[in-house]
Design a protein around this motif. Sequence first.
Motif, mmCIF file in Angstrom:
data_model
loop_
_atom_site.group_PDB
_atom_site.id
_atom_site.type_symbol
_atom_site.label_atom_id
_atom_site.label_comp_id
_atom_site.label_asym_id
_atom_site.label_seq_id
_atom_site.Cartn_x
_atom_site.Cartn_y
_atom_site.Cartn_z
ATOM 1 N N ALA A 382 0.837 -1.209 0.000
ATOM 2 C CA ALA A 382 0.000 0.000 0.000
ATOM 3 C C ALA A 382 0.870 1.256 0.000
ATOM 4 C CB ALA A 382 -0.917 -0.010 1.206
ATOM 5 N N ARG A 383 0.481 2.239 -0.793
ATOM 6 C CA ARG A 383 1.221 3.504 -0.819
ATOM 7 C C ARG A 383 1.083 4.251 0.496
ATOM 8 N NH1 ARG A 383 0.013 6.105 -6.839
ATOM 9 N NH2 ARG A 383 1.019 4.434 -8.053
ATOM 10 N N GLU A 384 -0.108 4.237 1.040
ATOM 11 C CA GLU A 384 -0.355 4.853 2.341
ATOM 12 C C GLU A 384 -1.117 3.850 3.190
ATOM 13 O OE1 GLU A 384 -2.274 8.609 2.120
ATOM 14 O OE2 GLU A 384 -0.789 9.491 0.781
ATOM 15 N N LEU A 385 -0.667 3.648 4.417
ATOM 16 C CA LEU A 385 -1.258 2.645 5.286
ATOM 17 C C LEU A 385 -1.879 3.329 6.498
ATOM 18 C CD1 LEU A 385 -1.637 -0.399 5.525
ATOM 19 C CD2 LEU A 385 0.509 -0.496 6.806
ATOM 20 N N ASP A 386 -3.194 3.196 6.633
ATOM 21 C CA ASP A 386 -3.927 3.791 7.751
ATOM 22 C C ASP A 386 -4.057 2.742 8.845
ATOM 23 O OD1 ASP A 386 -5.543 5.171 9.473
ATOM 24 O OD2 ASP A 386 -7.239 5.382 8.105
ATOM 25 N N ASP A 387 -3.082 2.702 9.735
ATOM 26 C CA ASP A 387 -3.050 1.683 10.776
ATOM 27 C C ASP A 387 -2.156 2.171 11.910
ATOM 28 O OD1 ASP A 387 -2.062 -0.861 12.199
ATOM 29 O OD2 ASP A 387 -3.554 -1.675 10.811
ATOM 30 N N PRO A 388 -2.550 1.976 13.174
ATOM 31 C CA PRO A 388 -1.702 2.449 14.276
ATOM 32 C C PRO A 388 -0.343 1.763 14.343
ATOM 33 C CG PRO A 388 -3.546 1.155 15.100
ATOM 34 C CD PRO A 388 -3.814 1.407 13.650
ATOM 35 N N LEU A 389 -0.195 0.606 13.707
ATOM 36 C CA LEU A 389 1.091 -0.087 13.683
ATOM 37 C C LEU A 389 1.778 0.048 12.327
ATOM 38 C CD1 LEU A 389 0.265 -3.425 15.584
ATOM 39 C CD2 LEU A 389 1.061 -1.243 16.506
ATOM 40 N N ALA A 390 1.427 1.062 11.579
ATOM 41 C CA ALA A 390 1.913 1.190 10.199
ATOM 42 C C ALA A 390 3.431 1.121 10.104
ATOM 43 C CB ALA A 390 1.400 2.496 9.590
ATOM 44 N N ASP A 391 4.142 1.756 11.025
ATOM 45 C CA ASP A 391 5.603 1.777 10.954
ATOM 46 C C ASP A 391 6.205 0.380 11.057
ATOM 47 O OD1 ASP A 391 5.492 4.490 10.719
ATOM 48 O OD2 ASP A 391 5.999 4.908 12.807
ATOM 49 N N ARG A 392 5.517 -0.516 11.742
ATOM 50 C CA ARG A 392 6.032 -1.878 11.917
ATOM 51 C C ARG A 392 5.516 -2.833 10.836
ATOM 52 N NH1 ARG A 392 4.523 -3.280 17.923
ATOM 53 N NH2 ARG A 392 5.697 -5.181 17.434
ATOM 54 N N LEU A 393 4.474 -2.433 10.142
ATOM 55 C CA LEU A 393 3.888 -3.316 9.140
ATOM 56 C C LEU A 393 4.546 -3.176 7.775
ATOM 57 C CD1 LEU A 393 0.094 -2.893 9.994
ATOM 58 C CD2 LEU A 393 1.607 -4.765 10.663
ATOM 59 N N THR A 394 4.888 -1.959 7.413
ATOM 60 C CA THR A 394 5.453 -1.741 6.081
ATOM 61 C C THR A 394 6.819 -2.418 5.971
ATOM 62 O OG1 THR A 394 6.343 0.367 6.852
ATOM 63 C CG2 THR A 394 4.234 0.425 5.710
ATOM 64 N N GLY A 395 7.125 -2.907 4.795
ATOM 65 C CA GLY A 395 8.396 -3.587 4.571
ATOM 66 C C GLY A 395 8.697 -3.665 3.098
ATOM 67 N N ASP A 396 9.686 -4.429 2.769
ATOM 68 C CA ASP A 396 10.121 -4.572 1.376
ATOM 69 C C ASP A 396 9.064 -5.340 0.586
ATOM 70 O OD1 ASP A 396 11.336 -4.972 -1.026
ATOM 71 O OD2 ASP A 396 13.023 -6.150 -0.240
ATOM 72 N N PRO A 397 8.412 -4.710 -0.377
ATOM 73 C CA PRO A 397 7.374 -5.417 -1.147
ATOM 74 C C PRO A 397 7.952 -6.507 -2.044
ATOM 75 C CG PRO A 397 7.774 -3.254 -2.086
ATOM 76 C CD PRO A 397 8.549 -3.309 -0.805
ATOM 77 N N HIS A 398 9.265 -6.517 -2.216
ATOM 78 C CA HIS A 398 9.890 -7.519 -3.078
ATOM 79 C C HIS A 398 10.482 -8.672 -2.286
ATOM 80 C CE1 HIS A 398 9.290 -4.727 -6.348
ATOM 81 N NE2 HIS A 398 9.962 -3.784 -5.699
ATOM 82 N N ALA A 399 10.352 -8.633 -0.984
ATOM 83 C CA ALA A 399 10.819 -9.767 -0.188
ATOM 84 C C ALA A 399 9.974 -10.987 -0.528
ATOM 85 C CB ALA A 399 10.720 -9.443 1.300
ATOM 86 N N GLY A 400 10.548 -12.151 -0.386
ATOM 87 C CA GLY A 400 9.808 -13.367 -0.686
ATOM 88 C C GLY A 400 8.683 -13.592 0.291
ATOM 89 N N ALA A 401 7.758 -14.485 -0.077
ATOM 90 C CA ALA A 401 6.597 -14.770 0.777
ATOM 91 C C ALA A 401 7.028 -15.249 2.153
ATOM 92 C CB ALA A 401 5.699 -15.793 0.096
ATOM 93 N N ALA A 402 7.992 -16.163 2.200
ATOM 94 C CA ALA A 402 8.408 -16.726 3.489
ATOM 95 C C ALA A 402 8.966 -15.639 4.400
ATOM 96 C CB ALA A 402 9.436 -17.829 3.269
ATOM 97 N N ALA A 403 9.779 -14.725 3.845
ATOM 98 C CA ALA A 403 10.373 -13.665 4.662
ATOM 99 C C ALA A 403 9.305 -12.692 5.158
ATOM 100 C CB ALA A 403 11.432 -12.918 3.854
#
Length: 450
Positions: A382-403
């Motif tokens: 997501a370009r913008e994430l509306d969530d109180p834990l947003a800083d911990r949820l966002t990550g590398d979108p190209h990481a593999g599924a397992a990671a």
Amino acid sequence: MVRLSRATLSRVAAEARPLAEPRATGVVHLGIGAFHRAHQAVYTEQAMAATGDDRWGVCGASQRSTAVAGLLRPQDCLYGVRAGDDVRVIGSVREVLVPGDDLAARLAAPQTAVVTLTITEKGYRRAPRPDGPPTAIGRLVAGLRARAAADAGPLTVVSCDNLPGNGATLAALVTELCEPPLLRWAEQNVTFPASMVDRIVPATTPADLDDMEARLGVRDLGAVVTEPFTQWVIEDDFAGDRPAWDRAGALLVGDVRPYERMKLRLLNGSHSAIAYLSGAEHVSEAVGDAAFAGYLRRLMDEDLSPTLHGLDAFDLAGYKRSLLTRFANPGLRHRVTQIAADGSQKLPQRLLDPARERLAAGHEPRLIALAVAGWMRYVTTARELDDPLADRLTGDPHAGAAATVERLLAIEEIFGPDLRDDRVFRDLVTDGLHRLTADGLAATLRTLDT
């Protein structure tokens, strides 16, 4: 532009005017957003109309924003509700408070007998953020303190938020903030009945406002749009007097939990699946896809319904059919982005708890796991994430599924150590995320059982 108000109410057709005009305030509501205005405030007005008891006007309080007050105060707190083709002006709200107004005084007023809350899942926290305003729970406790000091009598506090055991959850948070004398007073004078609420209320659009103006003959900037269906189940545990909500169709029961679990899992759980998997703009568009509608049926039938109990006299199959009909209603234009917000606060009770129960029973909750995989894909792309834990949820979108699954399952506030360490659940979610990323939703649904 002629704005809706008491002075212009005569311009509205008689059949669309308020059913009752309260002479006093008996209910204080925390979180006066669109849902309250389309649900509890409507029940309260209908209860007054059914009984002639006009003591139950509503004082609504906003926690953070002045936006609702800015819409309703110029209209003398009148606003319209459109439910399908039915349109009516609601007059049960008498006052709207903003941060800084004396909410404690309203809570301490002897004529106030009931407090209701719609503060969303993330509103149920103990302490305010360091740079934020007092929490709704903190303001409620301050009001109870003032009420106890005024010896203003018993009070019933009804949570109307989508939380399992919302009454007990609220009571526990309030108890933690009460000093011993206040706690003793509350134990004798305050009850926290659980409740389950059900009505789909999408965000009002400019087109909705234009439509309401055409129907009412006046401009209504506080209008809300909803569906004809509405439901309210309340635990019959009131400390004192109350509006006759049962005369307006509310169901008073000894145990709300079966109904609460049904709604949270079937309606809200399906909504989350739509928000994180479908890619549609509106719910009706997602359900219009036959393959995706089939997935929702299976999700409800195979993974969610087996976790529901205590509904032997309830037409569960009919309820599930009605949900798909409600979801498919194009008139609601319910945006999936509205549902997708705050997923970290919603997933546990909507999808993760039933997943735990299915795992404990020896079953693989593959359909739930796919929705969780959809959420993981959503929060990492997501370009913008509306969530109180947003800083911990966002990550590398190209990481593999397992990671990605490894990283997100480690957030214990969401998954707990049990799901984090459950190999079956981890493998199901990883498989779902891999399929979604590599093949897309349509192919994933076609091959879900392979």
